[in-house]
Design a protein around this motif. Structure first.
Motif, PDB file in Angstrom:
ATOM      1  N   GLN A  56      21.745 -31.871  93.876  1.00  0.00           N
ATOM      2  CA  GLN A  56      21.631 -30.922  92.752  1.00  0.00           C
ATOM      3  C   GLN A  56      20.162 -30.594  92.442  1.00  0.00           C
ATOM      4  OE1 GLN A  56      25.338 -30.363  92.849  1.00  0.00           O
ATOM      5  NE2 GLN A  56      24.587 -29.613  90.914  1.00  0.00           N
ATOM      6  N   HIS A 346      24.344 -20.608  95.987  1.00  0.00           N
ATOM      7  CA  HIS A 346      23.151 -21.460  96.004  1.00  0.00           C
ATOM      8  C   HIS A 346      23.513 -22.766  96.682  1.00  0.00           C
ATOM      9  CE1 HIS A 346      25.192 -22.748  92.358  1.00  0.00           C
ATOM     10  NE2 HIS A 346      24.278 -23.632  92.035  1.00  0.00           N
ATOM     11  N   HIS A 348      23.600 -26.000  95.781  1.00  0.00           N
ATOM     12  CA  HIS A 348      24.066 -27.208  95.090  1.00  0.00           C
ATOM     13  C   HIS A 348      25.350 -27.782  95.688  1.00  0.00           C
ATOM     14  CE1 HIS A 348      21.603 -26.638  91.145  1.00  0.00           C
ATOM     15  NE2 HIS A 348      20.889 -27.123  92.153  1.00  0.00           N
ATOM     16  N   ASP A 350      28.125 -28.945  94.607  1.00  0.00           N
ATOM     17  CA  ASP A 350      29.472 -28.502  94.228  1.00  0.00           C
ATOM     18  C   ASP A 350      29.777 -27.114  94.801  1.00  0.00           C
ATOM     19  OD1 ASP A 350      27.502 -27.640  92.345  1.00  0.00           O
ATOM     20  OD2 ASP A 350      29.067 -27.056  90.945  1.00  0.00           O
ATOM     21  N   HIS A 351      28.754 -26.388  95.225  1.00  0.00           N
ATOM     22  CA  HIS A 351      28.964 -25.062  95.830  1.00  0.00           C
ATOM     23  C   HIS A 351      28.921 -25.111  97.356  1.00  0.00           C
ATOM     24  CE1 HIS A 351      28.887 -22.732  92.037  1.00  0.00           C
ATOM     25  NE2 HIS A 351      28.309 -23.841  91.627  1.00  0.00           N
ATOM     26  N   HIS A 426      17.733 -22.954  87.028  1.00  0.00           N
ATOM     27  CA  HIS A 426      18.802 -23.779  87.614  1.00  0.00           C
ATOM     28  C   HIS A 426      18.592 -24.073  89.098  1.00  0.00           C
ATOM     29  CE1 HIS A 426      22.852 -25.460  87.859  1.00  0.00           C
ATOM     30  NE2 HIS A 426      23.007 -24.774  88.975  1.00  0.00           N
ATOM     31  N   ASP A 445      26.701 -20.136  88.282  1.00  0.00           N
ATOM     32  CA  ASP A 445      25.826 -21.106  87.610  1.00  0.00           C
ATOM     33  C   ASP A 445      24.677 -20.495  86.824  1.00  0.00           C
ATOM     34  OD1 ASP A 445      27.473 -22.857  88.886  1.00  0.00           O
ATOM     35  OD2 ASP A 445      25.880 -24.235  89.454  1.00  0.00           O
TER      36      ASP A 445
HETATM   37 ZN   LIG Z   1      24.303 -25.175  90.571  1.00  0.00          ZN
END
Ligand SMILES: [Zn+2]
Length: 508
Positions: A56, A346, A348, A350-351, A426, A445
């Motif tokens: 993250q 992006h 991260h 979770d993506h 972010h 996000d």
């Molecule tokens: Zn994110």
């Protein structure tokens, strides 16, 4: 650095001879005596730490963001084996706003019981200096002298009794220095993004408490950056209050009940719904939003038809199963065309939790250049502990890192613009996708829309402001705006508008 250590492991593994086993016994017993591990059945230590949020980071090439772990206390009962750690944290929520104290929540404790056979949990016991020596003594370790950065070590290796989902034993390697102290321990853990992920812990600045040696400094790294750091202020062998230290507060107490808290072991493990049922809705001819039922926690993707191929925006969120469901649904909605591109919002975790499944299909992953090396490294790592679709495909991941602030996909039938968002705290390299003819835009996000009638917050939500500013900067003409995260848990297909977003900011 990771490559050097993987190579070192291969060398260690090559010399599992009887002589080495004999030498290993001597090395382990000398270290156990020197460190006070003989007769050590349990330990308690405390200090001040920080926890890094794996996957993250705000920039793909920078360390995981750290959150303070104050009042850090860990107890380990080597006989069970079991462990309990608690800490407190004072941090700004990821969505912004005022900092808050968290204590006794699932995010600020970790309980490992003998029933927790996941290596992601158990390794927290076996990669401690004391747990390592106990594990090595019990599991036919081997040893090999090794020089690292000019310093001589005895590298001791053993296989834990636990097996990975792919049937491999989990390997543990400890580096014992000339003072007979365990200075570094490594193991490998399966991870959906990073494959066979190196977990390594450095133990520095040893101190003594009545013969028990403990490191004043601990740094644990996963996938190259610290996921846990601590200054240990004190440690005790065989604490008399072990039972109390190991027992979570009774149910009804704050955060009690003994749930096996994931942090930090599960940090970055993207949520993995068991059987996600994907469905799609057509927004315009050849443009489909792919959702999931039930909607709670769902991430949306967009499938866009071109003359001779399909493009996906957000192709691999959450988990491998979710990515496979999105790909299958895109093929169902737009039959007989190959999926050529997958544009991620992006980097991260979770993506990108299912990004390996996207690479396994031979789909080119498209992202700004800032994210390219990160994804190539992750997707090129060995995946032997839990062989997934990518490992089985034997495909080389295709990652296009585009330069500049836009990438336009265009043929005679369609135009899809990808714009790099400017000024977003972010994540660097976060992109929005825009269909100029259909006047549809998708993002991830940046903000969640507040319920209708909520007063305009002061200060305003940063992500909403950044979003509105970028729409203005790019002069985008948008009717329908899709959030990758559901704007409404009851209706994951709920879209929003520029007008609604501006109103949430108190802008006309
Ligand atoms: Zn994110």
């Amino acid at each position: 650095m990771a490559k050097v250590w993987i190579a070192a492991l291969a060398l260690v593994g090559a010399v599992a001879s009887t002589a080495a086993a004999q030498d290993a016994k001597t090395v382990i017993s000398s270290a156990s005596r020197a460190m006070g591990v003989d007769g050590l059945n349990s330990i308690h230590y405390y200090g001040v730490g920080a926890i890094g949020n794996l996957g993250q980071n705000n920039n793909a090439n920078q360390p995981w963001p750290l959150t303070a772990a104050n009042d850090y206390v860990r107890a380990i009962d080597f006989a069970q084996p079991a462990s309990r750690a608690t800490w407190a944290t004072y941090a700004i929520p990821v969505t912004g706003g005022a900092a808050a104290l968290a204590q006794g929540t699932p995010q600020t404790q970790q309980l490992i019981t003998p029933q927790n056979t996941a290596w992601g949990q158990q390794l927290e016991i076996w990669i401690t200096p004391w747990g390592f020596l106990k594990g090595a003594a019990a599991n036919s370790a081997t040893v090999r002298p090794q020089t690292v950065n000019g310093k001589r070590y005895q590298a001791v290796t053993f296989n834990a009794p636990l097996k990975s989902p792919g049937g491999q034993p989990y390997r543990v390697v400890g580096y014992i220095n000339g003072d007979n102290m365990v200075e570094r321990v490594q193991t490998w853990l399966e991870h959906p993004i990073f494959g066979d992920m190196l977990v390594e812990a450095d133990y520095l600045n040893y101190r003594d408490n009545y013969g028990l040696k403990y490191p004043a400094r601990i740094i644990q790294k996963r996938a190259g950056w610290p996921t846990f750091e601590a200054f240990i202020l004190g440690a005790h062998a065989n604490p008399a209050n072990l039972q109390a230290l190991m027992t979570p507060p009774a149910a009804g107490g704050r955060g009690g009940g003994g749930a096996a808290a994931g942090a930090p072991a599960a940090a970055g493990q993207a949520g993995a719904p068991a059987a996600p049922a994907a469905y799609s809705e057509q927004l315009a001819p050849g443009v489909f939003r792919i959702g999931q039922k039930p909607a709670a926690g769902t991430y949306s993707a967009l499938a866009i038809e071109f003359a001779d191929h399909i493009l996906l925006y957000e192709p691999g969120p959450q988990s491998l199963a979710r990515a496979e469901a999105i790909i299958a649904e895109a093929r169902r909605a737009i039959p007989n065309k190959p999926i050529r591109y997958g544009v991620i919002s992006h980097h991260h975790a979770d993506h990108t939790g299912g990004i390996a499944a996207v690479a396994a299909e031979g789909i080119t992953i498209v992202t700004p250049e800032v994210n390219r090396a990160y994804l190539v490294n992750a997707l090129s790592a060995p995946r032997t502990l839990a062989p997934d679709a990518l490992a089985k495909s034997k495909r080389k991941p295709l990652v296009e890192g585009f330069k500049g602030d836009r990438r336009v996909f265009q043929d005679a039938t369609r135009t899809f613009e990808v714009h790099v968002v400017q000024g977003l705290p972010h994540a660097d390299g976060n992109v929005i996708g825009y269909l100029p003819k259909e006047r549809i835009l998708i993002y991830a996000d940046m903000f969640n829309l507040p319920p209708a009638g909520t007063p305009v917050p002061n200060p305003p939500v940063v992500g909403s402001g950044v979003f509105a500013d970028n729409i203005e900067r790019l002069k985008l003409n948008v009717d329908r705006i899709i959030s990758v995260h559901a704007l409404d848990q009851q209706n994951d297909g709920r879209m929003t508008s520029v007008k609604e977003i501006r109103a949430s900011l108190g802008r006309k």
